[in-house]
Every structure is written in C-alpha cells, then in structure tokens.
Design a protein around this motif. Structure first.
Motif, short mmCIF file in Angstrom:
data_model
loop_
_atom_site.label_atom_id
_atom_site.label_comp_id
_atom_site.label_asym_id
_atom_site.label_seq_id
_atom_site.Cartn_x
_atom_site.Cartn_y
_atom_site.Cartn_z
N THR A 23 31.06 45.29 33.82
CA THR A 23 31.57 46.20 34.85
C THR A 23 30.76 46.07 36.14
O THR A 23 31.32 46.00 37.24
N TYR A 24 29.45 46.01 36.00
CA TYR A 24 28.59 45.85 37.19
C TYR A 24 28.86 44.51 37.88
O TYR A 24 28.95 44.45 39.11
N VAL A 25 28.99 43.45 37.08
CA VAL A 25 29.25 42.12 37.67
C VAL A 25 30.57 42.11 38.42
O VAL A 25 30.67 41.54 39.52
N LEU A 26 31.60 42.75 37.86
CA LEU A 26 32.89 42.78 38.54
C LEU A 26 32.82 43.57 39.85
O LEU A 26 33.43 43.19 40.85
N LEU A 27 32.06 44.66 39.85
CA LEU A 27 31.87 45.41 41.09
C LEU A 27 31.17 44.56 42.14
O LEU A 27 31.54 44.57 43.32
N GLU A 28 30.15 43.82 41.71
CA GLU A 28 29.43 42.94 42.63
C GLU A 28 30.32 41.80 43.11
O GLU A 28 30.29 41.42 44.29
N LEU A 29 31.13 41.28 42.21
CA LEU A 29 32.05 40.20 42.56
C LEU A 29 33.09 40.70 43.57
O LEU A 29 33.41 40.01 44.55
N LEU A 32 47.99 47.38 29.46
CA LEU A 32 48.32 47.95 30.76
C LEU A 32 47.27 47.61 31.82
O LEU A 32 47.59 47.51 33.00
N LEU A 33 46.03 47.41 31.37
CA LEU A 33 44.94 47.15 32.30
C LEU A 33 44.64 45.66 32.47
O LEU A 33 43.61 45.31 33.06
N SER A 34 45.51 44.79 31.97
CA SER A 34 45.24 43.35 31.99
C SER A 34 46.20 42.62 32.94
O SER A 34 47.36 42.36 32.59
N PRO A 35 45.74 42.27 34.15
CA PRO A 35 46.60 41.51 35.07
C PRO A 35 46.91 40.11 34.57
O PRO A 35 47.83 39.46 35.07
N GLU A 36 46.15 39.63 33.58
CA GLU A 36 46.39 38.28 33.05
C GLU A 36 47.77 38.14 32.44
O GLU A 36 48.35 37.05 32.43
N ILE A 37 48.32 39.25 31.93
CA ILE A 37 49.66 39.19 31.33
C ILE A 37 50.69 38.80 32.37
O ILE A 37 51.55 37.96 32.13
N GLU A 38 50.58 39.39 33.56
CA GLU A 38 51.50 39.04 34.65
C GLU A 38 51.31 37.59 35.06
O GLU A 38 52.28 36.87 35.36
N GLU A 39 50.05 37.14 35.11
CA GLU A 39 49.78 35.76 35.49
C GLU A 39 50.37 34.79 34.48
O GLU A 39 50.95 33.76 34.85
N LEU A 40 50.26 35.11 33.19
CA LEU A 40 50.84 34.26 32.15
C LEU A 40 52.36 34.21 32.27
O LEU A 40 52.97 33.14 32.12
N VAL A 41 52.98 35.36 32.53
CA VAL A 41 54.43 35.40 32.71
C VAL A 41 54.84 34.54 33.91
O VAL A 41 55.81 33.77 33.84
N ARG A 94 42.39 47.51 37.98
CA ARG A 94 42.80 47.33 36.59
C ARG A 94 41.73 46.57 35.80
O ARG A 94 41.39 46.95 34.67
N SER A 95 41.21 45.50 36.38
CA SER A 95 40.16 44.75 35.70
C SER A 95 38.91 45.60 35.49
O SER A 95 38.28 45.55 34.42
N LEU A 96 38.57 46.39 36.50
CA LEU A 96 37.42 47.28 36.36
C LEU A 96 37.67 48.36 35.31
O LEU A 96 36.81 48.68 34.49
N GLY A 97 38.88 48.89 35.32
CA GLY A 97 39.24 49.90 34.32
C GLY A 97 39.20 49.35 32.91
O GLY A 97 38.82 50.06 31.96
N ARG A 98 39.53 48.07 32.77
CA ARG A 98 39.50 47.46 31.43
C ARG A 98 38.08 47.36 30.91
O ARG A 98 37.82 47.68 29.74
N THR A 99 37.14 46.92 31.73
CA THR A 99 35.76 46.80 31.25
C THR A 99 35.14 48.16 30.96
O THR A 99 34.37 48.30 30.02
N VAL A 100 35.52 49.18 31.75
CA VAL A 100 35.04 50.53 31.47
C VAL A 100 35.60 51.01 30.14
O VAL A 100 34.88 51.60 29.30
N THR A 101 36.89 50.75 29.91
CA THR A 101 37.52 51.13 28.64
C THR A 101 36.87 50.41 27.46
O THR A 101 36.60 51.01 26.41
#
Length: 263
Positions: free
Chosen positions: A85-91, A156-165, A114-121
């Motif tokens: 989560t910290y790395v994603l915030l820094e990124l 719901l929190l994974s944008p990768e699904i849209e990218e795969l589609v 969404r990516s940040l919410g996923r790592t928090v979850t």
C-alpha cells in the motif's frame, strides 16, 4: 471464520508470483518494466531482479500460509500488503503514469483508488487470518461463504479484469490500439474531478494543443498566469486516470515529460 480468507490470499500470492516471473523472463512489451512497480522505482539494470525478488517473497509467503500456521508467515503477509500500500502511494506520487505491476504486465494501468483499496483490503484480510488455528490447505478443502465475499470484493477492486477483457477484445496492447477519438477523450477529461478542481484557473475551456503518447492523450491549456496546464488522460478503462501538471513557459519544450502536481 478466521481462516476463511487464507485461500484467497494464497491464490493471489501465487498468481502474482507467476505473473511477475513471466513478465521478468519475457520482458513483456517494449519498455514494460520501466512502467511497472516495484521495478519502476529502481535503476534500469535492477528492474528485473527487483521483480523476481518480489515474486520470490510472494511465493515464500504463499507456501508458508498453505502448509503451516507459523506466525512469521501470517505477520509477514500482513507486512507485505501493508508495505505494498505504501509503495503504491509512493508510485502514484512519483510516477503517476506507471502501473502497480501487482500481476505483472497486465497491471499496467496507472495506480488508482481501486488498486490502493485492494491492497488495503488484502492487508485487512491477512490481519484477520493471523489467528487462524489451521493451515491454508485445510481452509481450501473446507471453503466458506466468507471467502466468496472476499473474492467478489477483490474483483470489484481489480482494474486488471478490465485490461484482460480489453486485450481479449482487441488482442493488442493499449499503445497499439486505435483508442477513443479526441472529442471523446476531451469529454472524459471534463467529467473528471481533476478538471473541475482546476477549470476556474484556465482562460479557455478549449485546448490549444493535443497529442497522443503511448496510452495517454495530452491536452494543453493556458492559465491566468500564462503558464501551460497539461492534462493527461489514460486511454484504457471505463474510468480512466487523469493527471495534471503546470509547466512554465521556459519548460514547455520538455513536454510530455512533466512533473505532476495533482492527481
């Protein structure tokens, strides 16, 4: 209930391991590693080793969760996702154009909420599993509805699904697709919170310049201080990322390499 999320954590860690190894070995698309965290945060020659070290760490944690109840693996998983989560915030702060790289090349979309919410979850799920009295393999053989709830939330929190589609539909990486028209992209910009936050600073609602760079469309406006205001809109996804930067006149020749001041 405490062990209900162990199967989800184990599967995601294994998927992350496999995806990172494949990306590191193949190199992905040209320049892919320079756009993926954690590789993007290290020098070029260290990008592949960094990705492999991350993959190895995920594999060790997955195996520990699967076969043991040792606290070192349980707390190690909590620390891993908290650090992620910290790395994603820094990124997001330092390289808003880069993807999280959580699942290799498919995680190339810019880091968003969404990516940040996923790592928090995932951090919360890992914390809940710390006091589980059984190893992961037992939880896998006795699945519960709580695990399905976790899977649905992470989906719901994974944008990768849209990218795969998108990749299945278009069978080409984002930078090689035709993409939405300039008018559609401009409309998406004007519907974003970033635009609404800075619209009043502009002397005109129409851009005086626009171009495409890989997966981004750039629009340039001028503010009341006669500085260029550059908006960048990601061209993939239903809710594309929008970034903004102010560039002074003497720095305008350096576009599109800009320093973001808002996201």
């Amino acid at each position: 209930m405490l062990e209900s999320q162990l199967p989800v954590l184990i599967v995601l860690l294994l998927f992350g391991t496999a995806a990172k190894v494949v990306t590191a070995r193949t190199g992905g698309e040209p320049g892919a590693l320079s756009r993926l965290g954690p590789a993007v945060l290290v020098p070029g020659r260290m990008q592949t080793p960094a990705l492999l070290v991350c993959a190895f760490g995920e594999l060790v944690l997955a195996c520990g969760l699967l076969f043991t109840t040792a606290p070192i693996f349980r707390w190690g998983t909590v620390c891993f996702f908290a650090l992620s989560t910290y790395v994603l915030l820094e990124l997001r702060r330092r390289r808003p154009d880069a993807g999280c790289g959580c699942f290799g090349e498919v995680s190339s979309a810019p880091v968003g909420l969404r990516s940040l919410g996923r790592t928090v979850t995932l951090t919360g799920m890992a914390l809940m599993s710390v006091w589980s009295p059984v190893p992961g393999w037992t939880a896998i053989t006795h699945p519960s509805w709580y695990a399905l709830t976790g899977v649905a939330l992470l989906a719901l929190l994974s944008p990768e699904i849209e990218e795969l589609v998108d990749r299945i539909r278009y069978r080409a990486p984002c930078e090689q697709r035709r993409g939405p028209t300039e008018g559609v992209t401009l409309a998406r910009l004007r519907s974003s919170g970033t635009w609404r936050a800075h619209e009043s600073e502009l002397i005109s609602a129409e851009p005086y310049d626009s171009w495409r760079e890989l997966c981004w469309r750039f629009f340039v406006f001028q503010n009341r201080d006669q500085h260029d205001v550059v908006f960048a809109i990601y061209l993939s996804g239903r809710r594309p990322a929008v970034r903004m930067a102010v560039v002074s006149g003497e720095d305008s020749d350096s576009l599109p390499e800009y320093t973001p001041v808002s996201a």
